[in-house]
Design a protein around this motif. Structure first.
Motif, short mmCIF file in Angstrom:
data_model
loop_
_atom_site.label_atom_id
_atom_site.label_comp_id
_atom_site.label_asym_id
_atom_site.label_seq_id
_atom_site.Cartn_x
_atom_site.Cartn_y
_atom_site.Cartn_z
N LYS A 146 26.75 24.93 59.22
CA LYS A 146 25.48 24.53 59.86
C LYS A 146 25.81 23.58 60.99
CE LYS A 146 22.33 20.88 58.30
NZ LYS A 146 21.57 20.39 57.11
N LYS A 148 24.28 21.02 64.07
CA LYS A 148 23.11 20.28 64.53
C LYS A 148 22.80 20.68 65.96
CE LYS A 148 22.50 17.55 60.93
NZ LYS A 148 21.23 17.51 60.17
N GLU A 198 16.71 25.04 60.55
CA GLU A 198 16.20 23.96 59.70
C GLU A 198 15.40 22.98 60.54
OE1 GLU A 198 19.42 22.34 57.40
OE2 GLU A 198 18.28 20.58 56.80
N ASP A 223 13.02 20.71 55.76
CA ASP A 223 13.79 19.59 55.21
C ASP A 223 12.88 18.36 55.15
OD1 ASP A 223 15.43 17.35 54.84
OD2 ASP A 223 17.00 17.97 56.21
N ASN A 245 15.03 23.18 51.61
CA ASN A 245 16.16 22.28 51.41
C ASN A 245 15.67 21.18 50.46
OD1 ASN A 245 17.60 19.83 51.70
ND2 ASN A 245 18.27 20.31 53.77
N LYS A 247 16.38 17.69 48.76
CA LYS A 247 17.21 16.49 48.79
C LYS A 247 16.69 15.56 47.71
CE LYS A 247 18.77 16.50 53.57
NZ LYS A 247 18.51 16.00 54.94
N LEU A 277 24.91 12.38 53.70
CA LEU A 277 26.18 11.67 53.90
C LEU A 277 26.49 10.78 52.71
CD1 LEU A 277 25.50 10.52 57.59
CD2 LEU A 277 26.47 12.70 56.87
N GLU A 278 26.20 11.29 51.52
CA GLU A 278 26.37 10.47 50.32
C GLU A 278 27.81 10.11 50.03
OE1 GLU A 278 24.57 13.25 50.44
OE2 GLU A 278 22.65 12.96 49.41
N TYR A 307 33.94 12.85 54.89
CA TYR A 307 33.25 11.66 55.39
C TYR A 307 33.98 10.35 55.12
CZ TYR A 307 29.26 14.77 56.13
OH TYR A 307 28.44 15.77 56.55
O1 OSB Z 1 19.10 16.87 58.20
O2 OSB Z 1 20.34 17.56 56.64
C1 OSB Z 1 20.04 16.69 57.45
C2 OSB Z 1 22.62 13.86 57.33
C3 OSB Z 1 21.81 12.75 57.47
C4 OSB Z 1 20.47 12.94 57.65
C5 OSB Z 1 19.91 14.22 57.67
C6 OSB Z 1 20.73 15.34 57.50
C7 OSB Z 1 22.10 15.14 57.36
C8 OSB Z 1 23.05 16.23 57.25
C9 OSB Z 1 24.35 15.91 56.57
O3 OSB Z 1 22.89 17.33 57.74
C10 OSB Z 1 24.60 16.68 55.35
C11 OSB Z 1 25.75 16.09 54.56
O4 OSB Z 1 25.56 15.13 53.81
O5 OSB Z 1 26.86 16.62 54.70
#
Ligand code: OSB
Ligand code: MG
Length: 354
Positions: A146, A148, A198, A223, A245, A247, A277-278, A307
Protein backbone atom coordinates in the motif's frame (compact mmCIF):
# COMPACT_ATOMS: atom_id res chain seq x y z
CA UNK A 1 12.51 5.07 13.83
CA UNK A 2 12.44 5.52 10.06
CA UNK A 3 10.26 8.45 8.99
CA UNK A 4 6.72 7.74 7.81
CA UNK A 5 4.86 10.31 5.75
CA UNK A 6 1.14 10.51 5.00
CA UNK A 7 -0.95 13.26 3.43
CA UNK A 8 -1.31 14.73 6.94
CA UNK A 9 2.39 14.88 7.78
CA UNK A 10 5.64 13.14 8.64
CA UNK A 11 6.31 11.06 11.75
CA UNK A 12 9.96 10.70 12.77
CA UNK A 13 9.65 9.33 16.28
CA UNK A 14 6.92 8.02 18.53
CA UNK A 15 6.01 8.67 22.12
CA UNK A 16 4.12 5.61 23.22
CA UNK A 17 1.61 5.37 26.04
CA UNK A 18 1.42 1.88 27.54
CA UNK A 19 -1.13 0.63 30.06
CA UNK A 20 -0.53 -2.22 32.47
CA UNK A 21 -3.28 -3.84 34.51
CA UNK A 22 -2.78 -6.14 37.51
CA UNK A 23 -5.31 -8.56 38.95
CA UNK A 24 -4.61 -11.46 41.33
CA UNK A 25 -1.12 -11.96 39.96
CA UNK A 26 -2.08 -11.75 36.28
CA UNK A 27 -0.76 -8.80 34.27
CA UNK A 28 -2.20 -7.35 31.07
CA UNK A 29 -0.79 -4.72 28.72
CA UNK A 30 -2.33 -2.21 26.40
CA UNK A 31 -0.92 0.36 23.99
CA UNK A 32 -2.55 3.65 23.09
CA UNK A 33 -2.25 4.05 19.31
CA UNK A 34 -2.82 7.77 19.05
CA UNK A 35 -0.25 10.04 17.46
CA UNK A 36 1.41 12.95 19.24
CA UNK A 37 -0.72 15.52 17.41
CA UNK A 38 -4.43 15.43 16.48
CA UNK A 39 -3.90 14.87 12.74
CA UNK A 40 -5.25 11.35 12.25
CA UNK A 41 -8.04 11.82 14.80
CA UNK A 42 -8.86 14.28 17.60
CA UNK A 43 -6.83 12.31 20.15
CA UNK A 44 -3.23 12.88 21.23
CA UNK A 45 -1.00 11.09 23.71
CA UNK A 46 -1.67 13.89 26.19
CA UNK A 47 -5.47 13.85 25.86
CA UNK A 48 -5.37 10.06 26.24
CA UNK A 49 -3.27 10.45 29.38
CA UNK A 50 -5.86 12.76 30.95
CA UNK A 51 -8.85 10.64 29.92
CA UNK A 52 -7.25 7.46 31.25
CA UNK A 53 -6.27 9.13 34.51
CA UNK A 54 -9.46 11.06 35.21
CA UNK A 55 -12.15 8.96 33.59
CA UNK A 56 -11.19 5.40 32.62
CA UNK A 57 -8.93 4.23 35.43
CA UNK A 58 -11.50 5.18 38.12
CA UNK A 59 -14.14 3.14 36.24
CA UNK A 60 -12.11 -0.10 36.07
CA UNK A 61 -9.92 -0.09 39.17
CA UNK A 62 -11.22 -2.49 41.81
CA UNK A 63 -14.05 -3.83 39.64
CA UNK A 64 -14.89 -7.44 38.75
CA UNK A 65 -15.98 -8.64 35.36
CA UNK A 66 -17.00 -12.00 33.99
CA UNK A 67 -15.82 -11.13 30.47
CA UNK A 68 -13.58 -8.23 29.39
CA UNK A 69 -16.24 -7.13 26.90
CA UNK A 70 -18.04 -5.71 29.95
CA UNK A 71 -15.27 -3.13 30.27
CA UNK A 72 -16.04 -1.96 26.75
CA UNK A 73 -19.67 -1.68 27.83
CA UNK A 74 -18.78 0.54 30.83
CA UNK A 75 -16.87 2.87 28.52
CA UNK A 76 -19.81 3.22 26.11
CA UNK A 77 -21.09 6.34 27.89
CA UNK A 78 -17.89 8.19 26.97
CA UNK A 79 -18.06 10.17 23.76
CA UNK A 80 -14.98 9.92 21.61
CA UNK A 81 -11.52 9.13 23.03
CA UNK A 82 -11.59 5.67 21.48
CA UNK A 83 -7.82 5.23 21.53
CA UNK A 84 -7.65 6.00 25.25
CA UNK A 85 -10.52 3.55 25.86
CA UNK A 86 -8.85 0.86 23.75
CA UNK A 87 -5.59 1.24 25.68
CA UNK A 88 -7.40 0.31 28.89
CA UNK A 89 -9.95 -2.18 27.54
CA UNK A 90 -7.33 -4.11 25.58
CA UNK A 91 -5.13 -4.42 28.67
CA UNK A 92 -8.13 -6.01 30.40
CA UNK A 93 -8.50 -8.57 27.57
CA UNK A 94 -4.77 -9.21 27.67
CA UNK A 95 -4.88 -9.77 31.43
CA UNK A 96 -7.95 -12.02 31.20
CA UNK A 97 -6.22 -14.26 28.65
CA UNK A 98 -3.25 -14.51 31.02
CA UNK A 99 -5.42 -15.18 34.07
CA UNK A 100 -7.22 -17.99 32.22
CA UNK A 101 -4.04 -19.36 30.72
CA UNK A 102 -5.30 -19.20 27.14
CA UNK A 103 -4.03 -17.46 24.03
CA UNK A 104 -5.38 -13.94 23.58
CA UNK A 105 -6.40 -14.74 20.02
CA UNK A 106 -8.53 -17.65 21.25
CA UNK A 107 -10.18 -15.47 23.87
CA UNK A 108 -11.14 -13.11 21.02
CA UNK A 109 -12.64 -15.96 19.01
CA UNK A 110 -9.85 -16.09 16.43
CA UNK A 111 -9.15 -19.17 14.34
CA UNK A 112 -6.25 -18.38 11.98
CA UNK A 113 -2.86 -19.85 12.90
CA UNK A 114 -1.03 -17.46 10.59
CA UNK A 115 -2.01 -14.09 9.22
CA UNK A 116 -1.24 -12.58 5.81
CA UNK A 117 0.77 -9.36 5.93
CA UNK A 118 0.94 -6.23 3.86
CA UNK A 119 2.98 -3.06 4.24
CA UNK A 120 2.11 0.60 4.20
CA UNK A 121 4.77 2.70 2.48
CA UNK A 122 4.81 6.41 3.17
CA UNK A 123 5.35 9.28 0.78
CA UNK A 124 9.04 9.44 -0.09
CA UNK A 125 11.39 12.25 -1.08
CA UNK A 126 11.78 10.87 -4.61
CA UNK A 127 9.99 8.36 -6.88
CA UNK A 128 13.21 6.30 -7.04
CA UNK A 129 13.22 6.00 -3.28
CA UNK A 130 9.64 4.72 -3.39
CA UNK A 131 10.46 2.08 -6.02
CA UNK A 132 13.42 0.96 -3.96
CA UNK A 133 11.25 0.63 -0.83
CA UNK A 134 8.63 -1.36 -2.73
CA UNK A 135 11.34 -3.65 -4.14
CA UNK A 136 12.62 -4.34 -0.61
CA UNK A 137 9.15 -5.20 0.73
CA UNK A 138 8.17 -7.34 -2.26
CA UNK A 139 11.43 -9.25 -1.87
CA UNK A 140 10.73 -9.67 1.85
CA UNK A 141 7.55 -11.55 0.89
CA UNK A 142 4.81 -9.05 1.81
CA UNK A 143 1.54 -9.97 0.14
CA UNK A 144 0.16 -6.49 -0.48
CA UNK A 145 1.84 -3.15 -0.99
CA UNK A 146 0.00 0.00 0.00
CA UNK A 147 1.39 3.39 -0.88
CA UNK A 148 0.36 6.71 0.53
CA UNK A 149 -0.88 9.29 -1.94
CA UNK A 150 -1.74 12.99 -1.85
CA UNK A 151 -2.37 15.64 -4.51
CA UNK A 152 0.84 15.88 -6.54
CA UNK A 153 1.97 12.40 -5.47
CA UNK A 154 -0.74 10.31 -7.09
CA UNK A 155 -1.46 9.52 -10.77
CA UNK A 156 2.09 9.69 -12.11
CA UNK A 157 3.53 7.90 -9.10
CA UNK A 158 0.98 5.07 -9.22
CA UNK A 159 1.58 4.78 -12.97
CA UNK A 160 5.32 4.44 -12.40
CA UNK A 161 4.77 1.85 -9.66
CA UNK A 162 2.39 -0.14 -11.87
CA UNK A 163 4.82 -0.07 -14.80
CA UNK A 164 7.64 -1.24 -12.58
CA UNK A 165 5.59 -3.85 -10.68
CA UNK A 166 2.77 -4.92 -13.03
CA UNK A 167 1.67 -7.93 -10.97
CA UNK A 168 1.84 -6.91 -7.31
CA UNK A 169 -1.31 -6.53 -5.21
CA UNK A 170 -1.33 -2.77 -4.85
CA UNK A 171 -3.52 -0.36 -2.94
CA UNK A 172 -3.34 3.35 -2.15
CA UNK A 173 -4.26 5.38 0.92
CA UNK A 174 -5.09 9.09 0.65
CA UNK A 175 -5.82 9.79 4.34
CA UNK A 176 -8.62 12.17 3.35
CA UNK A 177 -6.57 14.31 0.96
CA UNK A 178 -9.24 14.70 -1.76
CA UNK A 179 -12.78 16.01 -2.25
CA UNK A 180 -15.51 15.25 -4.80
CA UNK A 181 -14.03 18.08 -6.88
CA UNK A 182 -11.18 15.63 -7.63
CA UNK A 183 -13.54 13.13 -9.22
CA UNK A 184 -11.70 13.02 -12.56
CA UNK A 185 -8.39 12.21 -10.93
CA UNK A 186 -10.01 9.57 -8.72
CA UNK A 187 -11.78 8.00 -11.72
CA UNK A 188 -8.51 7.90 -13.63
CA UNK A 189 -6.99 5.60 -10.97
CA UNK A 190 -9.32 2.80 -12.14
CA UNK A 191 -6.80 1.93 -14.87
CA UNK A 192 -4.26 0.73 -12.29
CA UNK A 193 -6.28 -2.26 -11.05
CA UNK A 194 -5.81 -1.29 -7.43
CA UNK A 195 -7.03 -3.64 -4.71
CA UNK A 196 -8.60 -0.59 -3.10
CA UNK A 197 -8.36 3.13 -2.53
CA UNK A 198 -8.37 3.88 1.18
CA UNK A 199 -10.08 6.97 2.58
CA UNK A 200 -9.91 9.30 -0.41
CA UNK A 201 -12.34 11.87 1.08
CA UNK A 202 -12.88 13.65 4.40
CA UNK A 203 -11.96 11.88 7.64
CA UNK A 204 -15.49 12.04 9.01
CA UNK A 205 -17.37 11.43 5.78
CA UNK A 206 -19.48 8.50 4.60
CA UNK A 207 -21.86 10.48 2.37
CA UNK A 208 -19.53 11.83 -0.31
CA UNK A 209 -17.78 8.44 -0.32
CA UNK A 210 -21.07 6.85 -1.28
CA UNK A 211 -21.33 9.30 -4.22
CA UNK A 212 -17.77 8.54 -5.21
CA UNK A 213 -18.12 4.74 -4.97
CA UNK A 214 -20.99 4.94 -7.51
CA UNK A 215 -18.65 6.60 -9.98
CA UNK A 216 -15.46 4.60 -9.71
CA UNK A 217 -14.74 0.89 -10.22
CA UNK A 218 -11.98 0.63 -7.65
CA UNK A 219 -13.24 -0.54 -4.26
CA UNK A 220 -13.21 2.17 -1.62
CA UNK A 221 -11.93 1.15 1.80
CA UNK A 222 -12.98 3.26 4.78
CA UNK A 223 -10.48 3.98 7.55
CA UNK A 224 -10.82 7.25 9.53
CA UNK A 225 -14.65 7.42 9.88
CA UNK A 226 -14.95 3.82 11.18
CA UNK A 227 -15.16 4.62 14.88
CA UNK A 228 -18.03 2.32 15.92
CA UNK A 229 -20.30 -0.50 14.79
CA UNK A 230 -23.09 2.03 14.32
CA UNK A 231 -21.22 4.15 11.78
CA UNK A 232 -19.95 1.00 10.06
CA UNK A 233 -23.51 -0.24 9.58
CA UNK A 234 -24.53 3.14 8.12
CA UNK A 235 -21.52 3.21 5.78
CA UNK A 236 -22.29 -0.28 4.51
CA UNK A 237 -26.00 0.50 4.09
CA UNK A 238 -25.09 3.63 2.14
CA UNK A 239 -22.55 1.70 0.06
CA UNK A 240 -19.86 4.22 0.98
CA UNK A 241 -17.20 1.59 0.43
CA UNK A 242 -16.79 -2.13 -0.14
CA UNK A 243 -13.95 -2.86 2.28
CA UNK A 244 -13.43 -1.89 5.93
CA UNK A 245 -10.14 -1.23 7.69
CA UNK A 246 -10.51 -2.11 11.38
CA UNK A 247 -8.15 -0.35 13.75
CA UNK A 248 -8.35 -1.41 17.37
CA UNK A 249 -7.60 2.04 18.72
CA UNK A 250 -9.89 3.96 16.40
CA UNK A 251 -12.93 1.79 17.30
CA UNK A 252 -12.25 1.85 21.06
CA UNK A 253 -10.89 -1.64 21.63
CA UNK A 254 -11.41 -5.35 21.10
CA UNK A 255 -15.15 -5.54 21.93
CA UNK A 256 -16.19 -2.97 19.33
CA UNK A 257 -13.67 -4.38 16.83
CA UNK A 258 -15.21 -7.85 17.19
CA UNK A 259 -18.70 -6.43 16.71
CA UNK A 260 -17.64 -4.58 13.55
CA UNK A 261 -15.88 -7.70 12.28
CA UNK A 262 -18.98 -9.83 12.88
CA UNK A 263 -21.27 -7.34 11.17
CA UNK A 264 -18.99 -7.07 8.12
CA UNK A 265 -18.57 -10.84 7.97
CA UNK A 266 -22.36 -11.33 7.90
CA UNK A 267 -22.61 -8.75 5.12
CA UNK A 268 -19.76 -10.14 3.02
CA UNK A 269 -17.63 -7.05 3.49
CA UNK A 270 -13.94 -8.01 3.68
CA UNK A 271 -12.04 -6.46 6.57
CA UNK A 272 -8.35 -6.10 7.36
CA UNK A 273 -6.35 -4.88 10.29
CA UNK A 274 -5.01 -1.36 9.95
CA UNK A 275 -1.90 -0.12 11.73
CA UNK A 276 -0.90 3.03 13.60
CA UNK A 277 2.88 2.52 13.66
CA UNK A 278 2.44 0.49 16.83
CA UNK A 279 5.22 -0.72 19.07
CA UNK A 280 5.22 -4.36 20.13
CA UNK A 281 2.22 -4.43 22.47
CA UNK A 282 -0.14 -2.84 19.96
CA UNK A 283 1.42 -4.89 17.18
CA UNK A 284 0.81 -8.15 19.06
CA UNK A 285 -2.80 -7.13 19.75
CA UNK A 286 -3.24 -6.49 16.03
CA UNK A 287 -1.94 -9.98 15.31
CA UNK A 288 -4.41 -11.53 17.74
CA UNK A 289 -7.31 -9.60 16.22
CA UNK A 290 -6.30 -10.54 12.67
CA UNK A 291 -6.97 -14.22 13.46
CA UNK A 292 -10.75 -13.61 13.35
CA UNK A 293 -12.22 -15.32 10.26
CA UNK A 294 -13.38 -12.18 8.42
CA UNK A 295 -9.87 -10.69 8.25
CA UNK A 296 -9.47 -12.06 4.75
CA UNK A 297 -7.22 -9.36 3.29
CA UNK A 298 -3.58 -8.78 4.28
CA UNK A 299 -3.38 -6.15 7.03
CA UNK A 300 -0.92 -3.36 7.75
CA UNK A 301 0.62 -5.63 10.36
CA UNK A 302 4.31 -5.93 9.55
CA UNK A 303 7.63 -6.79 11.16
CA UNK A 304 8.81 -4.74 14.16
CA UNK A 305 12.08 -3.95 12.40
CA UNK A 306 10.32 -1.93 9.68
CA UNK A 307 9.75 0.80 12.25
CA UNK A 308 11.91 0.17 15.29
CA UNK A 309 15.62 -0.49 15.80
CA UNK A 310 14.64 -2.26 19.00
CA UNK A 311 11.03 -3.18 19.74
CA UNK A 312 9.71 -3.31 23.31
CA UNK A 313 8.79 -7.00 23.03
CA UNK A 314 10.74 -10.23 22.86
CA UNK A 315 10.79 -11.82 20.35
CA UNK A 316 10.10 -8.96 17.92
CA UNK A 317 7.35 -9.52 15.35
CA UNK A 318 8.80 -11.22 12.28
CA UNK A 319 7.26 -12.07 8.94
CA UNK A 320 8.23 -15.21 7.01
CA UNK A 321 9.35 -15.36 3.38
CA UNK A 322 5.76 -16.05 2.26
CA UNK A 323 4.51 -12.89 3.97
CA UNK A 324 2.79 -14.47 6.96
CA UNK A 325 3.13 -14.00 10.70
CA UNK A 326 2.83 -17.24 12.65
CA UNK A 327 0.45 -16.71 15.56
CA UNK A 328 2.12 -17.74 18.84
CA UNK A 329 0.37 -20.76 20.35
CA UNK A 330 0.96 -19.84 23.98
CA UNK A 331 -1.12 -18.22 26.75
CA UNK A 332 -1.52 -14.45 26.43
CA UNK A 333 -0.05 -12.55 23.47
CA UNK A 334 3.06 -14.61 22.94
CA UNK A 335 5.37 -11.58 22.83
CA UNK A 336 6.81 -10.59 26.21
CA UNK A 337 7.44 -6.94 27.13
CA UNK A 338 11.12 -6.14 27.70
CA UNK A 339 10.54 -4.65 31.13
CA UNK A 340 14.06 -3.32 31.68
CA UNK A 341 14.22 -1.67 28.29
CA UNK A 342 10.76 -0.14 28.77
CA UNK A 343 11.83 1.08 32.19
CA UNK A 344 14.91 2.74 30.71
CA UNK A 345 13.00 4.69 28.05
CA UNK A 346 10.04 5.65 30.24
CA UNK A 347 9.67 9.40 30.82
CA UNK A 348 6.39 9.54 32.68
CA UNK A 349 4.43 7.13 34.82
CA UNK A 350 1.31 7.12 36.92
CA UNK A 351 -0.04 4.36 39.18
CA UNK A 352 -3.64 3.92 40.30
CA UNK A 353 -4.90 1.48 42.89
CA UNK A 354 -8.18 0.56 44.51
O1 OSB B 1 -4.00 5.58 7.42
O2 OSB B 1 -3.48 3.56 7.78
C1 OSB B 1 -3.29 4.76 7.97
C2 OSB B 1 -0.11 5.22 10.06
C3 OSB B 1 -0.48 6.25 10.89
C4 OSB B 1 -1.72 6.81 10.72
C5 OSB B 1 -2.61 6.34 9.75
C6 OSB B 1 -2.24 5.27 8.93
C7 OSB B 1 -0.96 4.73 9.08
C8 OSB B 1 -0.44 3.67 8.24
C9 OSB B 1 0.65 2.83 8.83
O3 OSB B 1 -0.78 3.48 7.09
C10 OSB B 1 0.33 1.42 8.98
C11 OSB B 1 1.34 0.71 9.85
O4 OSB B 1 1.26 0.77 11.08
O5 OSB B 1 2.24 0.08 9.28
MG1 MG C 1 -5.49 4.60 6.29
Amino acid sequence: MHFFETSFGRTEKRRILLTKIFCNGAVGYGECTTGEKPFFSHETIDTAWIIIKEVLAPIVIGKNWAAPSEVGQWFKQIRGHQMARAAVENACWDMTARANNIALYELLGGTRKEIPCGVSIGIQDTPEQLLEKIRTEVDAGYRRIKIKIKPGWDYDIIKLVRQTFPDITLSVDANSAYTLADIDLLKSLDEFKLLMIEQPLSHDDIIDHSQLQKQINTDICLDEPITSLDITRKAIEMKSGRIINIKLGRVGGFSEAIKIHNYCHEHNIPVWCGGMLEAGIGRSHNIAMSTLPGFSLPGDVSASKRYFKEDIIEPPVTVNKDGFIKVPQVPGRGYEPKEEYIERITVRREVFSA
